[in-house]
Design an enzyme around this catalytic site. Structure first.
Site, PDB file in Angstrom:
ATOM      1  N   TYR A 153       0.878  -1.185   0.000  1.00 42.00           N
ATOM      2  CA  TYR A 153       0.000   0.000   0.000  1.00 42.00           C
ATOM      3  C   TYR A 153       0.909   1.226   0.000  1.00 42.00           C
ATOM      4  O   TYR A 153       2.064   1.134  -0.429  1.00 42.00           O
ATOM      5  CB  TYR A 153      -0.869  -0.126   1.258  1.00 42.00           C
ATOM      6  CG  TYR A 153      -1.990   0.860   1.433  1.00 42.00           C
ATOM      7  CD1 TYR A 153      -2.892   1.135   0.404  1.00 42.00           C
ATOM      8  CD2 TYR A 153      -2.178   1.498   2.661  1.00 42.00           C
ATOM      9  CE1 TYR A 153      -3.933   2.030   0.599  1.00 42.00           C
ATOM     10  CE2 TYR A 153      -3.229   2.382   2.862  1.00 42.00           C
ATOM     11  CZ  TYR A 153      -4.093   2.648   1.827  1.00 42.00           C
ATOM     12  OH  TYR A 153      -5.110   3.528   2.038  1.00 42.00           O
TER      13      TYR A 153
ATOM     14  N   ARG B  23      -6.598  10.776 -10.091  1.00 40.98           N
ATOM     15  CA  ARG B  23      -5.866  11.392  -8.985  1.00 40.98           C
ATOM     16  C   ARG B  23      -5.324  10.280  -8.089  1.00 40.98           C
ATOM     17  O   ARG B  23      -5.906   9.946  -7.065  1.00 40.98           O
ATOM     18  CB  ARG B  23      -6.798  12.338  -8.198  1.00 40.98           C
ATOM     19  CG  ARG B  23      -6.079  13.342  -7.343  1.00 40.98           C
ATOM     20  CD  ARG B  23      -6.469  13.226  -5.880  1.00 40.98           C
ATOM     21  NE  ARG B  23      -6.050  11.971  -5.304  1.00 40.98           N
ATOM     22  CZ  ARG B  23      -6.607  11.364  -4.266  1.00 40.98           C
ATOM     23  NH1 ARG B  23      -7.638  11.874  -3.682  1.00 40.98           N
ATOM     24  NH2 ARG B  23      -6.159  10.196  -3.792  1.00 40.98           N
TER      25      ARG B  23
ATOM     26  N   LYS C 211      -5.869  -1.748  -2.266  1.00 36.47           N
ATOM     27  CA  LYS C 211      -6.953  -1.527  -1.297  1.00 36.47           C
ATOM     28  C   LYS C 211      -7.672  -2.834  -1.001  1.00 36.47           C
ATOM     29  O   LYS C 211      -8.036  -3.128   0.135  1.00 36.47           O
ATOM     30  CB  LYS C 211      -7.963  -0.513  -1.847  1.00 36.47           C
ATOM     31  CG  LYS C 211      -7.394   0.883  -1.971  1.00 36.47           C
ATOM     32  CD  LYS C 211      -7.841   1.773  -0.833  1.00 36.47           C
ATOM     33  CE  LYS C 211      -7.033   3.043  -0.824  1.00 36.47           C
ATOM     34  NZ  LYS C 211      -7.419   4.000   0.167  1.00 36.47           N
TER      35      LYS C 211
ATOM     36  N   GLU D 100     -12.596   5.293  -5.795  1.00 40.88           N
ATOM     37  CA  GLU D 100     -11.246   5.485  -5.279  1.00 40.88           C
ATOM     38  C   GLU D 100     -10.401   6.321  -6.229  1.00 40.88           C
ATOM     39  O   GLU D 100     -10.311   6.010  -7.427  1.00 40.88           O
ATOM     40  CB  GLU D 100     -10.607   4.094  -5.125  1.00 40.88           C
ATOM     41  CG  GLU D 100      -9.313   4.077  -4.397  1.00 40.88           C
ATOM     42  CD  GLU D 100      -9.444   4.473  -2.938  1.00 40.88           C
ATOM     43  OE1 GLU D 100     -10.327   3.959  -2.249  1.00 40.88           O
ATOM     44  OE2 GLU D 100      -8.655   5.332  -2.502  1.00 40.88           O
ATOM     45  N   ASP D 101      -9.796   7.369  -5.723  1.00 38.58           N
ATOM     46  CA  ASP D 101      -8.829   8.159  -6.488  1.00 38.58           C
ATOM     47  C   ASP D 101      -9.360   8.669  -7.829  1.00 38.58           C
ATOM     48  O   ASP D 101      -8.646   8.652  -8.848  1.00 38.58           O
ATOM     49  CB  ASP D 101      -7.509   7.377  -6.653  1.00 38.58           C
ATOM     50  CG  ASP D 101      -6.709   7.349  -5.346  1.00 38.58           C
ATOM     51  OD1 ASP D 101      -7.227   7.839  -4.317  1.00 38.58           O
ATOM     52  OD2 ASP D 101      -5.566   6.856  -5.341  1.00 38.58           O
TER      53      ASP D 101
ATOM     54  N   ASP E  15     -14.119   6.672  -0.836  1.00 38.75           N
ATOM     55  CA  ASP E  15     -13.154   6.521   0.245  1.00 38.75           C
ATOM     56  C   ASP E  15     -12.372   7.809   0.504  1.00 38.75           C
ATOM     57  O   ASP E  15     -12.066   8.141   1.649  1.00 38.75           O
ATOM     58  CB  ASP E  15     -12.205   5.384  -0.139  1.00 38.75           C
ATOM     59  CG  ASP E  15     -11.238   5.057   0.964  1.00 38.75           C
ATOM     60  OD1 ASP E  15     -11.664   5.074   2.132  1.00 38.75           O
ATOM     61  OD2 ASP E  15     -10.065   4.782   0.658  1.00 38.75           O
ATOM     62  N   ASP E  16     -12.047   8.538  -0.555  1.00 36.11           N
ATOM     63  CA  ASP E  16     -11.227   9.751  -0.380  1.00 36.11           C
ATOM     64  C   ASP E  16     -12.011  10.827   0.348  1.00 36.11           C
ATOM     65  O   ASP E  16     -11.441  11.594   1.127  1.00 36.11           O
ATOM     66  CB  ASP E  16     -10.757  10.260  -1.739  1.00 36.11           C
ATOM     67  CG  ASP E  16      -9.986   9.181  -2.459  1.00 36.11           C
ATOM     68  OD1 ASP E  16      -8.932   8.797  -1.957  1.00 36.11           O
ATOM     69  OD2 ASP E  16     -10.477   8.678  -3.494  1.00 36.11           O
TER      70      ASP E  16
ATOM     71  N   ASN F  55      -0.356  11.683   0.614  1.00 34.22           N
ATOM     72  CA  ASN F  55       0.352  10.449   0.240  1.00 34.22           C
ATOM     73  C   ASN F  55       0.940  10.576  -1.152  1.00 34.22           C
ATOM     74  O   ASN F  55       0.423  11.343  -1.963  1.00 34.22           O
ATOM     75  CB  ASN F  55      -0.636   9.275   0.244  1.00 34.22           C
ATOM     76  CG  ASN F  55      -1.139   8.953   1.635  1.00 34.22           C
ATOM     77  OD1 ASN F  55      -0.395   9.045   2.593  1.00 34.22           O
ATOM     78  ND2 ASN F  55      -2.392   8.586   1.724  1.00 34.22           N
TER      79      ASN F  55
HETATM   80  P1  NAD Z   1      -7.943  16.824  -4.550  1.00 33.05           P
HETATM   81  O1  NAD Z   1      -7.283  16.878  -5.855  1.00 33.05           O
HETATM   82  O2  NAD Z   1      -9.408  16.644  -4.491  1.00 33.05           O
HETATM   83  O3  NAD Z   1      -7.587  18.149  -3.708  1.00 33.05           O
HETATM   84  C1  NAD Z   1      -6.312  18.718  -3.607  1.00 33.05           C
HETATM   85  C2  NAD Z   1      -6.461  20.094  -3.014  1.00 33.05           C
HETATM   86  O4  NAD Z   1      -5.166  20.615  -2.750  1.00 33.05           O
HETATM   87  C3  NAD Z   1      -7.164  21.090  -3.930  1.00 33.05           C
HETATM   88  O5  NAD Z   1      -8.100  21.827  -3.190  1.00 33.05           O
HETATM   89  C4  NAD Z   1      -6.044  22.005  -4.398  1.00 33.05           C
HETATM   90  O6  NAD Z   1      -6.494  23.315  -4.641  1.00 33.05           O
HETATM   91  C5  NAD Z   1      -5.135  21.965  -3.177  1.00 33.05           C
HETATM   92  N1  NAD Z   1      -3.783  22.371  -3.508  1.00 33.05           N
HETATM   93  C6  NAD Z   1      -2.976  21.913  -4.488  1.00 33.05           C
HETATM   94  N2  NAD Z   1      -1.813  22.593  -4.484  1.00 33.05           N
HETATM   95  C7  NAD Z   1      -1.871  23.474  -3.466  1.00 33.05           C
HETATM   96  C8  NAD Z   1      -0.981  24.448  -2.943  1.00 33.05           C
HETATM   97  N3  NAD Z   1       0.219  24.631  -3.473  1.00 33.05           N
HETATM   98  N4  NAD Z   1      -1.383  25.166  -1.883  1.00 33.05           N
HETATM   99  C9  NAD Z   1      -2.593  24.989  -1.333  1.00 33.05           C
HETATM  100  N5  NAD Z   1      -3.464  24.078  -1.782  1.00 33.05           N
HETATM  101  C10 NAD Z   1      -3.122  23.329  -2.836  1.00 33.05           C
HETATM  102  O7  NAD Z   1      -7.223  15.670  -3.750  1.00 33.05           O
HETATM  103  P2  NAD Z   1      -7.694  14.967  -2.390  1.00 33.05           P
HETATM  104  O8  NAD Z   1      -8.464  13.753  -2.703  1.00 33.05           O
HETATM  105  O9  NAD Z   1      -8.324  15.956  -1.493  1.00 33.05           O
HETATM  106  O10 NAD Z   1      -6.282  14.488  -1.833  1.00 33.05           O
HETATM  107  C11 NAD Z   1      -5.296  15.426  -1.468  1.00 33.05           C
HETATM  108  C12 NAD Z   1      -4.138  14.722  -0.805  1.00 33.05           C
HETATM  109  O11 NAD Z   1      -4.611  14.031   0.340  1.00 33.05           O
HETATM  110  C13 NAD Z   1      -3.456  13.676  -1.680  1.00 33.05           C
HETATM  111  O12 NAD Z   1      -2.065  13.778  -1.532  1.00 33.05           O
HETATM  112  C14 NAD Z   1      -3.917  12.368  -1.114  1.00 33.05           C
HETATM  113  O13 NAD Z   1      -2.933  11.362  -1.197  1.00 33.05           O
HETATM  114  C15 NAD Z   1      -4.143  12.717   0.336  1.00 33.05           C
HETATM  115  N6  NAD Z   1      -5.110  11.809   0.939  1.00 33.05           N
HETATM  116  C16 NAD Z   1      -4.726  11.157   2.063  1.00 33.05           C
HETATM  117  C17 NAD Z   1      -5.585  10.253   2.654  1.00 33.05           C
HETATM  118  C18 NAD Z   1      -5.204   9.539   3.915  1.00 33.05           C
HETATM  119  O14 NAD Z   1      -5.780   8.524   4.239  1.00 33.05           O
HETATM  120  N7  NAD Z   1      -4.256  10.047   4.648  1.00 33.05           N
HETATM  121  C19 NAD Z   1      -6.831  10.001   2.090  1.00 33.05           C
HETATM  122  C20 NAD Z   1      -7.205  10.706   0.940  1.00 33.05           C
HETATM  123  C21 NAD Z   1      -6.326  11.622   0.381  1.00 33.05           C
END
Ligand code: NAD
Length: 547
Positions: A99, A152, A170, A241-242, A264-265, A404
């Site tokens: 993962y 994504r 997953k 997912e993603d 999930d996200d 991540n």
């Molecule tokens: P997304 O594409 O929906 O959202 C990303 C957000 O980040 C957007 O609002 C974008 O405007 C913002 N962003 C990008 N560059 C930026 C910057 N320089 N300054 C400020 N904001 C900025 O993606 P998401 O699904 O929300 O996921 C975002 C991150 O969270 C990913 O890296 C993903 O791996 C991580 N994530 C982690 C978990 C977990 O379990 N820990 C779960 C889901 C997502």
């Protein structure tokens, strides 16, 4: 040789090459006789424990995580029982390999490491024929589908068909952590093209060679898939997912009340982050209603988390509007204020009447958050100044760098602890090693939705729930937070140890299934002892007998 003898021989060879039924060197003498395998295997029979020892030796001798990943994938392809035994008995060591973070690198290099098919591909070329295509899947008892369109992948962006590693990973966790049988899990890649030029120009890329399909054609393909999946596998649970956030919110809105599904996200992440905050408050003694959350990133994960945080406050009797005022967002366009032009629908409810600021640091200094939550995919964006500012405002600042894989984390565990003299309560999406500062060892929690989705899925499957609701995710968050031990909190870890993940998932499944029955979301008869029933249904990696 007569037909009967021939078919007995064939059966044995088929079992040997079927990853679900294969036992490798653990076929007993009696098995070998019954299946006509004598001579086809080295003569010494090994126990599963000995096989596990051999596998661990092999894995540990590899010098890179990607090599370890490939070794594990090959093992899964030839002997799933042994694969799950190894993963489950060594979860802390194996999880980062199957993962995040290694799966991220595997997706990036998928065109080069591809060996055998796993999972199921539906492409834009299958339009009008999806149901027929789905019937090629060899298992009929599919209970859960994890589907991505690869737009994504973690924080790595659009990886097109190479995103297949994510549903596979997953679902391996569904089996390892929540005991859903491997044959009931179906990873699906919906290949609608990619806007990643490097991949489109790569002759080894194995997705369709076109830019992403958008608009009605995309919606129709999704609709066709959802309908076909429900016809071929009635009642199947579908986990989105993603997906890129251009589609993720609208897909969830469109299908959440019609079929058995969740994202999930948006929802899984939200529950795990809320649980982490509740865990952090068990350390600080603060109240949920007093928390001011500043998100970096206003996408699926950020907005989903804020919605769930608000739901938790509403549960405590706080009006929605008041609860929303505790959340602030900072994204690519700066602080999300109500005078911003063209605010996307999913962000509108969190746009705030506050003065604009020049930077995230200034947002911290003026808004004085108790927690900063990194969900932006921007590595290093929690700089020294930012973390120090949080340390000035708060005795115990909550700093979650949740993006991540590890390479995308907003800061490292060491930075968070060092720059706050060890006062930060830190968690990250991908694992970081414990950090020693002075006499104290700080253990960072892994704020990853792996703590949530397997248990939620298990609860929904065991209960036969027709829907997965927000209430279930809220219950999952509370359940997870309640399972954190005092000794973990003492080391700064706001999540239970991964070694307890099976127990954690079973308990979350229990809470989710209870809601299914209490809210009339299932027609199944309620078992007398629900938790015992859930545990009894969980897959164990034990070999079958053939003799
Ligand atoms: P997304 O594409 O929906 O959202 C990303 C957000 O980040 C957007 O609002 C974008 O405007 C913002 N962003 C990008 N560059 C930026 C910057 N320089 N300054 C400020 N904001 C900025 O993606 P998401 O699904 O929300 O996921 C975002 C991150 O969270 C990913 O890296 C993903 O791996 C991580 N994530 C982690 C978990 C977990 O379990 N820990 C779960 C889901 C997502």
């Amino acid at each position: 040789m007569n037909d009967k003898a021939m078919s007995a021989l064939n059966r044995g060879v088929k079992v040997l090459h079927d990853p679900i039924r294969n036992k490798g060197t653990a076929f007993t003498e009696a098995d070998r006789k019954a299946l006509h395998l004598t001579g086809l295997l080295p003569p010494r029979v090994h126990s599963p424990a000995e096989q596990e020892q051999r596998v661990l030796g092999n894995i540990r001798s590899k010098s890179t995580d990607l090599e370890k990943y490939l070794y594990l994938v090959a093992l899964q392809d030839r002997n799933e029982t042994l694969f799950y035994r190894v993963v489950m008995n060594n979860i802390q060591e194996m999880m980062p390999l199957i993962y995040t973070p290694t799966v991220g690198q595997a997706c990036q290099e998928f065109q080069h490491i591809y060996r055998r098919p796993r999972g199921f591909y539906i492409s834009a070329n299958d339009r009008g024929n999806v149901k027929n295509v789905l019937q090629n899947w060899p298992h009929t008892d599919t209970k859960i589908i994890v589907i991505t369109d690869g737009e994504r992948i973690l924080g790595l962006g659009d990886l097109g068909a190479q995103g297949m590693g994510i549903p596979i990973g997953k679902l391996s966790l569904y089996t390892a952590c929540a005991g859903i049988h491997p044959t009931q899990c179906m990873p699906v890649m919906l290949d609608v093209g990619t806007n990643n030029d490097a991949l489109l120009n790569d002759p080894l890329y194995n997705g369709i060679e076109q830019r992403r399909m958008r608009g009605k054609a995309y919606d129709d393909l999704l609709d066709e898939f959802i309908q076909a999946a429900n016809e071929v596998f009635p009642g199947v649970l579908i986990q989105f997912e993603d997906f890129g956030n251009i589609n993720a919110f609208s897909l969830l809105d469109k299908y959440r009340d019609k079929i058995n599904c969740f994202n999930d996200d948006i929802q899984g992440t939200a529950a795990v982050v809320l649980s982490g905050i509740i865990g952090a408050l068990r350390i600080t003694g603060g109240k949920l209603s007093e928390q001011r959350l500043l998100f970096l990133g206003a996408g699926e994960a950020g907005i989903g988390t804020a919605d769930t945080f608000v739901a938790a406050l509403v549960e405590q009797g706080i009006p929605v509007k008041t609860a929303r005022r505790q959340c602030f967002f900072y994204d690519t366009k700066g602080l999300l204020t109500s005078d911003r032009e063209h605010i996307q629908h999913h962000k509108q409810r969190f746009a705030r009447k506050v003065a604009p600021v020049e930077s995230f640091l200034e947002a911290i200094e003026t808004l004085k958050p108790t927690a900063i939550l990194g969900l932006s995919g921007q590595p290093g964006s929690f700089s020294k100044e930012i973390i120090e500012a949080m340390g000035k405002i708060n005795k115990r600042p909550i700093i979650f760098a949740l993006s991540n894989p590890t390479s995308k984390a907003e800061c490292t565990a060491e930075q968070a602890y060092k720059w706050t003299e060890g006062r930060a309560i830190f968690a990250s999406g991908s694992p970081f090693d414990p950090v020693k500062l002075g006499n104290q060892t700080h253990v960072p929690g892994q704020g990853n939705n792996v703590y949530i989705f397997p248990g939620v899925g298990l609860g929904a499957i065991v209960s036969g729930a027709r829907r997965v609701t927000d209430e279930m995710f809220l219950a999952a968050a509370h359940s997870l937070a309640n399972q954190v031990l005092e000794e973990d909190l003492a080391a700064g870890n706001v999540y239970p140890p991964l070694g307890k993940i099976r127990e954690v998932c079973a308990t979350i499944a229990y809470e989710v299934a209870k809601i299914a029955w209490d809210k009339g979301l299932t027609d199944r008869e309620r078992p007398q002892d629900l938790l015992a029933e859930i545990k009894a249904q969980m897959y164990q990696p034990v070999y079958p007998h053939y003799a």
